[in-house]
Design an enzyme around this catalytic site. Structure first.
Site, PDB file in Angstrom:
ATOM      1  N   CYS A   8       0.929  -1.161   0.084  1.00 40.01           N
ATOM      2  CA  CYS A   8      -0.103   0.134   0.242  1.00 40.01           C
ATOM      3  C   CYS A   8       0.846   1.370   0.011  1.00 40.01           C
ATOM      4  O   CYS A   8       0.575   2.374  -0.550  1.00 40.01           O
ATOM      5  CB  CYS A   8      -1.076   0.011   1.175  1.00 40.01           C
ATOM      6  SG  CYS A   8      -2.424  -1.417   1.215  1.00 40.01           S
ATOM      7  N   ASP A  31      10.481  -6.126  -8.945  1.00 40.83           N
ATOM      8  CA  ASP A  31      10.704  -6.981  -7.577  1.00 40.83           C
ATOM      9  C   ASP A  31      12.010  -6.582  -7.039  1.00 40.83           C
ATOM     10  O   ASP A  31      12.992  -6.354  -7.986  1.00 40.83           O
ATOM     11  CB  ASP A  31      10.765  -8.575  -7.726  1.00 40.83           C
ATOM     12  CG  ASP A  31      10.779  -9.207  -6.490  1.00 40.83           C
ATOM     13  OD1 ASP A  31       9.594  -9.741  -6.019  1.00 40.83           O
ATOM     14  OD2 ASP A  31      11.562  -9.203  -5.676  1.00 40.83           O
ATOM     15  N   HIS A  47      -6.311  -2.800  -0.926  1.00 36.71           N
ATOM     16  CA  HIS A  47      -5.691  -3.480  -0.225  1.00 36.71           C
ATOM     17  C   HIS A  47      -6.472  -5.277   0.099  1.00 36.71           C
ATOM     18  O   HIS A  47      -7.457  -5.113   1.002  1.00 36.71           O
ATOM     19  CB  HIS A  47      -5.358  -3.256   1.373  1.00 36.71           C
ATOM     20  CG  HIS A  47      -4.680  -4.061   2.229  1.00 36.71           C
ATOM     21  ND1 HIS A  47      -3.297  -4.291   2.276  1.00 36.71           N
ATOM     22  CD2 HIS A  47      -5.104  -4.693   3.452  1.00 36.71           C
ATOM     23  CE1 HIS A  47      -2.908  -5.260   3.297  1.00 36.71           C
ATOM     24  NE2 HIS A  47      -3.889  -5.528   3.843  1.00 36.71           N
ATOM     25  N   ASN A  91       1.585 -16.445  -4.615  1.00 38.51           N
ATOM     26  CA  ASN A  91       1.892 -17.148  -3.522  1.00 38.51           C
ATOM     27  C   ASN A  91       0.832 -16.724  -2.607  1.00 38.51           C
ATOM     28  O   ASN A  91       0.371 -15.524  -2.341  1.00 38.51           O
ATOM     29  CB  ASN A  91       3.284 -17.003  -2.731  1.00 38.51           C
ATOM     30  CG  ASN A  91       4.414 -17.382  -3.582  1.00 38.51           C
ATOM     31  OD1 ASN A  91       4.399 -18.430  -4.469  1.00 38.51           O
ATOM     32  ND2 ASN A  91       5.502 -16.635  -3.571  1.00 38.51           N
ATOM     33  N   GLY A  97       3.704 -19.809   0.603  1.00 38.11           N
ATOM     34  CA  GLY A  97       5.068 -18.971   0.501  1.00 38.11           C
ATOM     35  C   GLY A  97       4.924 -17.476   0.664  1.00 38.11           C
ATOM     36  O   GLY A  97       5.624 -16.902   0.140  1.00 38.11           O
ATOM     37  N   HIS A 104      -0.246 -10.238  -4.745  1.00 38.80           N
ATOM     38  CA  HIS A 104       0.546  -9.855  -5.721  1.00 38.80           C
ATOM     39  C   HIS A 104       0.706 -11.128  -6.518  1.00 38.80           C
ATOM     40  O   HIS A 104       0.823 -12.141  -6.387  1.00 38.80           O
ATOM     41  CB  HIS A 104       1.717  -9.290  -5.283  1.00 38.80           C
ATOM     42  CG  HIS A 104       2.471 -10.044  -4.211  1.00 38.80           C
ATOM     43  ND1 HIS A 104       1.896 -10.215  -2.903  1.00 38.80           N
ATOM     44  CD2 HIS A 104       3.602 -11.035  -4.193  1.00 38.80           C
ATOM     45  CE1 HIS A 104       2.888 -10.967  -2.120  1.00 38.80           C
ATOM     46  NE2 HIS A 104       3.886 -11.615  -2.996  1.00 38.80           N
TER      47      HIS A 104
HETATM   48  P1  5GP Z   1       5.885 -13.243  -1.699  1.00 39.40           P
HETATM   49  O1  5GP Z   1       6.900 -13.994  -1.047  1.00 39.40           O
HETATM   50  O2  5GP Z   1       4.985 -12.699  -0.839  1.00 39.40           O
HETATM   51  O3  5GP Z   1       5.158 -14.125  -2.693  1.00 39.40           O
HETATM   52  O4  5GP Z   1       6.769 -12.019  -2.476  1.00 39.40           O
HETATM   53  C1  5GP Z   1       6.988 -10.871  -2.084  1.00 39.40           C
HETATM   54  C2  5GP Z   1       7.986 -10.285  -3.039  1.00 39.40           C
HETATM   55  O5  5GP Z   1       8.057  -8.975  -2.790  1.00 39.40           O
HETATM   56  C3  5GP Z   1       9.278 -10.940  -2.667  1.00 39.40           C
HETATM   57  O6  5GP Z   1       9.762 -11.420  -4.254  1.00 39.40           O
HETATM   58  C4  5GP Z   1      10.344  -9.672  -2.547  1.00 39.40           C
HETATM   59  O7  5GP Z   1      11.483  -9.712  -3.088  1.00 39.40           O
HETATM   60  C5  5GP Z   1       9.431  -8.658  -2.846  1.00 39.40           C
HETATM   61  N1  5GP Z   1       9.687  -7.266  -2.098  1.00 39.40           N
HETATM   62  C6  5GP Z   1       9.783  -7.254  -0.691  1.00 39.40           C
HETATM   63  N2  5GP Z   1       9.761  -6.099  -0.318  1.00 39.40           N
HETATM   64  C7  5GP Z   1       9.967  -5.248  -1.387  1.00 39.40           C
HETATM   65  C8  5GP Z   1      10.166  -3.766  -1.751  1.00 39.40           C
HETATM   66  O8  5GP Z   1      10.143  -3.087  -0.651  1.00 39.40           O
HETATM   67  N3  5GP Z   1      10.071  -3.395  -2.998  1.00 39.40           N
HETATM   68  C9  5GP Z   1       9.771  -4.226  -4.201  1.00 39.40           C
HETATM   69  N4  5GP Z   1       9.974  -3.720  -5.125  1.00 39.40           N
HETATM   70  N5  5GP Z   1       9.832  -5.702  -3.754  1.00 39.40           N
HETATM   71  C10 5GP Z   1       9.752  -6.209  -2.643  1.00 39.40           C
HETATM   72 ZN    ZN Z   2      -1.926  -3.274   1.390  1.00 39.83          ZN
END
Ligand code: 5GP
Ligand code: ZN
Length: 122
Positions: A8, A31, A47, A91, A97, A104
């Site tokens: 957010c 990412d 959200h 995920n 995961g 996302h």
């Molecule tokens: P999840 O594991 O929840 O499916 O993926 C979360 C993703 O968010 C991860 O691939 C991680 O690298 C990415 N991520 C985490 N914090 C940030 C951030 O502050 N900025 C960006 N651009 N990506 C983020």
């Molecule tokens: Zn959010």
């Protein structure tokens, strides 16, 4: 919107991100720890915790987001055609995961082999 939610904050531009697309429904950005040559995150502006909490009335904006993914993949370096392509991944929940609790979709692609936790056959 959720005050303390990381994604957010990206939607509100309170923390920086390399945004490649934004419209009324969603924001798409790189990412921060790419698992492949192309690694985008596509998030709804609202959200929503995860796909676990999506409802039938969300079908329209979710559908619009899905149809954006192929063009965004190509525009950001994924290889066209059947020899190329991309992975679209959501995920969902801890067993799925998920680390960031704002829905996302990962759009992951580029020339293999990929490095990192999302690749290659995870
Ligand atoms: P999840 O594991 O929840 O499916 O993926 C979360 C993703 O968010 C991860 O691939 C991680 O690298 C990415 N991520 C985490 N914090 C940030 C951030 O502050 N900025 C960006 N651009 N990506 C983020
Ligand atoms: Zn959010």
């Amino acid at each position: 919107m959720s005050e303390h939610c990381l994604f957010c904050k990206i939607v509100r531009k309170e923390i920086p991100a390399k945004i490649v697309h934004e419209d009324d429904d969603c924001v798409v950005f790189h990412d921060i720890h790419p698992a492949a040559p192309v690694h985008l995150l596509m998030i709804p502006k609202q959200h929503i915790l995860s796909l676990q909490t999506v409802k039938p009335e969300d079908a329209a904006w979710l559908g619009r987001m899905m149809t954006l993914a192929p063009g965004l993949a190509l525009a950001n370096g994924c290889i066209p055609g059947p020899e190329g392509g991309f992975r679209l991944l959501a995920n969902s929940g801890r067993d799925g995961g998920q680390e960031v609790d704002h829905l996302h979709f990962h759009i992951i692609g580029g020339k293999r082999p990929w490095q990192g936790r999302t690749a290659p056959n995870a």
